[in-house]
Structures are given as structure tokens and as C-alpha cells.
Scaffold this motif. Structure first.
Motif, PDB file in Angstrom:
ATOM      1  N   THR A  40      -7.476  28.260  12.852  1.00 35.67           N
ATOM      2  CA  THR A  40      -6.699  27.797  14.006  1.00 35.67           C
ATOM      3  C   THR A  40      -5.322  28.433  13.998  1.00 35.67           C
ATOM      4  OG1 THR A  40      -7.894  25.709  14.064  1.00 35.67           O
ATOM      5  CG2 THR A  40      -5.756  25.761  15.179  1.00 35.67           C
ATOM      6  N   TYR A  41      -4.693  28.500  12.839  1.00 40.14           N
ATOM      7  CA  TYR A  41      -3.354  29.091  12.772  1.00 40.14           C
ATOM      8  C   TYR A  41      -3.397  30.583  13.097  1.00 40.14           C
ATOM      9  CZ  TYR A  41       1.537  29.334  11.598  1.00 40.14           C
ATOM     10  OH  TYR A  41       2.901  29.486  11.676  1.00 40.14           O
ATOM     11  N   ARG A  42      -4.448  31.260  12.692  1.00 39.66           N
ATOM     12  CA  ARG A  42      -4.583  32.686  13.011  1.00 39.66           C
ATOM     13  C   ARG A  42      -4.654  32.890  14.521  1.00 39.66           C
ATOM     14  NH1 ARG A  42      -8.671  34.353   9.590  1.00 39.66           N
ATOM     15  NH2 ARG A  42      -7.074  34.811   8.071  1.00 39.66           N
ATOM     16  N   ARG A  43      -5.385  32.010  15.215  1.00 38.24           N
ATOM     17  CA  ARG A  43      -5.454  32.112  16.687  1.00 38.24           C
ATOM     18  C   ARG A  43      -4.061  31.956  17.291  1.00 38.24           C
ATOM     19  NH1 ARG A  43      -9.399  27.814  17.150  1.00 38.24           N
ATOM     20  NH2 ARG A  43      -8.219  27.171  18.972  1.00 38.24           N
ATOM     21  N   TYR A  44      -3.306  30.982  16.786  1.00 45.87           N
ATOM     22  CA  TYR A  44      -1.928  30.801  17.247  1.00 45.87           C
ATOM     23  C   TYR A  44      -1.098  32.056  16.963  1.00 45.87           C
ATOM     24  CZ  TYR A  44       2.982  29.958  16.593  1.00 45.87           C
ATOM     25  OH  TYR A  44       4.346  30.114  16.613  1.00 45.87           O
ATOM     26  N   ALA A  45      -1.141  32.530  15.727  1.00 49.65           N
ATOM     27  CA  ALA A  45      -0.270  33.631  15.312  1.00 49.65           C
ATOM     28  C   ALA A  45      -0.536  34.914  16.090  1.00 49.65           C
ATOM     29  CB  ALA A  45      -0.431  33.884  13.811  1.00 49.65           C
ATOM     30  N   GLU A  46      -1.786  35.222  16.334  1.00 53.99           N
ATOM     31  CA  GLU A  46      -2.117  36.435  17.091  1.00 53.99           C
ATOM     32  C   GLU A  46      -1.547  36.373  18.499  1.00 53.99           C
ATOM     33  OE1 GLU A  46      -6.363  36.650  16.736  1.00 53.99           O
ATOM     34  OE2 GLU A  46      -6.247  37.417  14.674  1.00 53.99           O
ATOM     35  N   ARG A  47      -1.744  35.257  19.160  1.00 52.36           N
ATOM     36  CA  ARG A  47      -1.244  35.107  20.539  1.00 52.36           C
ATOM     37  C   ARG A  47       0.280  35.012  20.566  1.00 52.36           C
ATOM     38  NH1 ARG A  47      -0.761  36.667  25.089  1.00 52.36           N
ATOM     39  NH2 ARG A  47      -0.682  35.209  26.825  1.00 52.36           N
ATOM     40  N   ALA A  48       0.860  34.307  19.580  1.00 53.21           N
ATOM     41  CA  ALA A  48       2.317  34.177  19.524  1.00 53.21           C
ATOM     42  C   ALA A  48       2.976  35.545  19.361  1.00 53.21           C
ATOM     43  CB  ALA A  48       2.720  33.251  18.383  1.00 53.21           C
ATOM     44  N   GLU A  49       2.421  36.375  18.500  1.00 51.52           N
ATOM     45  CA  GLU A  49       3.007  37.702  18.312  1.00 51.52           C
ATOM     46  C   GLU A  49       2.961  38.509  19.606  1.00 51.52           C
ATOM     47  OE1 GLU A  49       2.635  41.709  15.577  1.00 51.52           O
ATOM     48  OE2 GLU A  49       1.779  39.851  14.835  1.00 51.52           O
ATOM     49  N   GLU A  50       1.847  38.464  20.309  1.00 49.11           N
ATOM     50  CA  GLU A  50       1.743  39.162  21.599  1.00 49.11           C
ATOM     51  C   GLU A  50       2.837  38.688  22.555  1.00 49.11           C
ATOM     52  OE1 GLU A  50      -2.133  38.405  23.199  1.00 49.11           O
ATOM     53  OE2 GLU A  50      -3.152  39.349  21.501  1.00 49.11           O
ATOM     54  N   LEU A  51       3.014  37.380  22.646  1.00 50.04           N
ATOM     55  CA  LEU A  51       4.013  36.823  23.566  1.00 50.04           C
ATOM     56  C   LEU A  51       5.431  37.211  23.159  1.00 50.04           C
ATOM     57  CD1 LEU A  51       2.472  33.287  24.069  1.00 50.04           C
ATOM     58  CD2 LEU A  51       2.617  35.125  25.776  1.00 50.04           C
ATOM     59  N   MET A  52       5.715  37.170  21.873  1.00 47.66           N
ATOM     60  CA  MET A  52       7.055  37.531  21.411  1.00 47.66           C
ATOM     61  C   MET A  52       7.364  38.990  21.729  1.00 47.66           C
ATOM     62  SD  MET A  52       7.575  35.426  17.887  1.00 47.66           S
ATOM     63  CE  MET A  52       5.981  34.857  17.388  1.00 47.66           C
ATOM     64  N   VAL A  53       6.400  39.867  21.486  1.00 46.03           N
ATOM     65  CA  VAL A  53       6.598  41.283  21.786  1.00 46.03           C
ATOM     66  C   VAL A  53       6.808  41.479  23.288  1.00 46.03           C
ATOM     67  CG1 VAL A  53       5.458  43.542  21.761  1.00 46.03           C
ATOM     68  CG2 VAL A  53       5.449  42.115  19.706  1.00 46.03           C
ATOM     69  N   GLN A  54       6.065  40.743  24.107  1.00 46.66           N
ATOM     70  CA  GLN A  54       6.249  40.821  25.561  1.00 46.66           C
ATOM     71  C   GLN A  54       7.662  40.418  25.970  1.00 46.66           C
ATOM     72  OE1 GLN A  54       3.207  38.430  27.417  1.00 46.66           O
ATOM     73  NE2 GLN A  54       1.565  39.720  26.629  1.00 46.66           N
ATOM     74  N   HIS A  55       8.307  39.578  25.172  1.00 41.23           N
ATOM     75  CA  HIS A  55       9.676  39.137  25.454  1.00 41.23           C
ATOM     76  C   HIS A  55      10.713  39.966  24.701  1.00 41.23           C
ATOM     77  CE1 HIS A  55       7.651  35.610  27.172  1.00 41.23           C
ATOM     78  NE2 HIS A  55       8.762  35.465  27.867  1.00 41.23           N
ATOM     79  N   GLY A  56      10.313  41.119  24.189  1.00 44.41           N
ATOM     80  CA  GLY A  56      11.264  42.041  23.584  1.00 44.41           C
ATOM     81  C   GLY A  56      11.485  41.898  22.096  1.00 44.41           C
ATOM     82  N   ALA A  57      10.723  41.038  21.430  1.00 46.45           N
ATOM     83  CA  ALA A  57      10.921  40.804  19.998  1.00 46.45           C
ATOM     84  C   ALA A  57      10.253  41.867  19.149  1.00 46.45           C
ATOM     85  CB  ALA A  57      10.377  39.437  19.605  1.00 46.45           C
ATOM     86  N   ARG A  58      10.708  41.912  17.911  1.00 48.58           N
ATOM     87  CA  ARG A  58      10.069  42.724  16.879  1.00 48.58           C
ATOM     88  C   ARG A  58       9.767  41.797  15.708  1.00 48.58           C
ATOM     89  NH1 ARG A  58       9.635  45.241  20.700  1.00 48.58           N
ATOM     90  NH2 ARG A  58      10.422  47.296  21.176  1.00 48.58           N
ATOM     91  N   VAL A  59       8.547  41.861  15.225  1.00 42.75           N
ATOM     92  CA  VAL A  59       8.162  41.058  14.065  1.00 42.75           C
ATOM     93  C   VAL A  59       8.532  41.862  12.820  1.00 42.75           C
ATOM     94  CG1 VAL A  59       6.257  39.962  12.836  1.00 42.75           C
ATOM     95  CG2 VAL A  59       6.312  39.944  15.347  1.00 42.75           C
ATOM     96  N   LEU A  60       9.471  41.333  12.048  1.00 46.13           N
ATOM     97  CA  LEU A  60       9.907  42.009  10.825  1.00 46.13           C
ATOM     98  C   LEU A  60       9.025  41.630   9.647  1.00 46.13           C
ATOM     99  CD1 LEU A  60      13.777  41.615  11.193  1.00 46.13           C
ATOM    100  CD2 LEU A  60      12.301  43.481  12.000  1.00 46.13           C
TER     101      LEU A  60
END
Length: 103
Positions: A16-36
Motif C-alpha cells: 500500500t505504501y509503495r502505491r502511495y509513494a509512486e503516485r506521490a513522486e509523480e505529483l511532486m515532480v509535476q509541481h516542480g520538485a526534485r526527490v533527493l
């Protein structure tokens, strides 16, 4: 000024957390973020706490807030809440312009 989100999590339901994390990363990148750092295990040198850690940087506070408050993020947030115990902190930090270059 850049806006950093630092999250610490103890995950109880990895699928369940993996499903959240995959989608969350996509959304953050769409908002200009970089995952460090994305959901990796850490080693405590002082104290103890959650096992997984993430660091995400947004170009500014407005971008971070827009991502967090978006309907899409609010829709997936319950996945994180029910599958992990989390501590999330937001801090202002130094700008790192090379992280936000578009080519």
C-alpha cells in the motif's frame, strides 16, 4: 528560497505504501520538485526513530503547498496514513538552482 520536505516513516504495509509513494513522486515532480532521497533506510548515529527517510525539495513554498493541497495528493494521502507511521517536516533551505534547470 527552496522548500524542503523531510519525511521519516515506519512502514507497516509495504504494498500500500509503495502505491502511495509512486503516485506521490509523480505529483511532486509535476509541481516542480526534485526527490533527493526517496524512502531509503537510514542508520542512526544518535538516537533512534523511523526506518525510512525521504527528502524532497521544491523551488518555493507555493509549489510545495500547491502539491500538498492538490486534490490528487489528498486522494492518495490516506494510503500513506493507513500503511505507515510518519513524521513529516517542512523547512526553508538554500536554493540549489542546478536542481531546477530545465533543458
Amino acid at each position: 528560497m527552496a522548500y524542503y520536505i523531510v519525511a521519516h516513516a515506519d512502514v507497516r504495509d509495504i504494498e500500500t505504501y509503495r502505491r502511495y509513494a509512486e503516485r506521490a513522486e509523480e505529483l511532486m515532480v509535476q509541481h516542480g520538485a526534485r526527490v533527493l532521497v526517496g524512502g531509503v533506510r537510514g542508520r542512526y548515529v544518535e538516537g533512534n526513530g523511523p526506518k525510512r527517510h525521504s527528502i524532497v525539495v521544491f523551488p518555493d513554498e507555493a509549489s510545495a503547498d500547491a502539491c500538498y493541497m492538490s486534490d490528487a495528493y489528498q486522494e492518495i494521502l490516506p494510503l500513506a496514513m493507513r500503511s505507515a507511521t510518519r513524521n513529516v517536516v517542512v523547512v526553508n533551505g538554500p536554493d540549489v538552482p542546478e536542481l531546477f534547470k530545465t533543458e
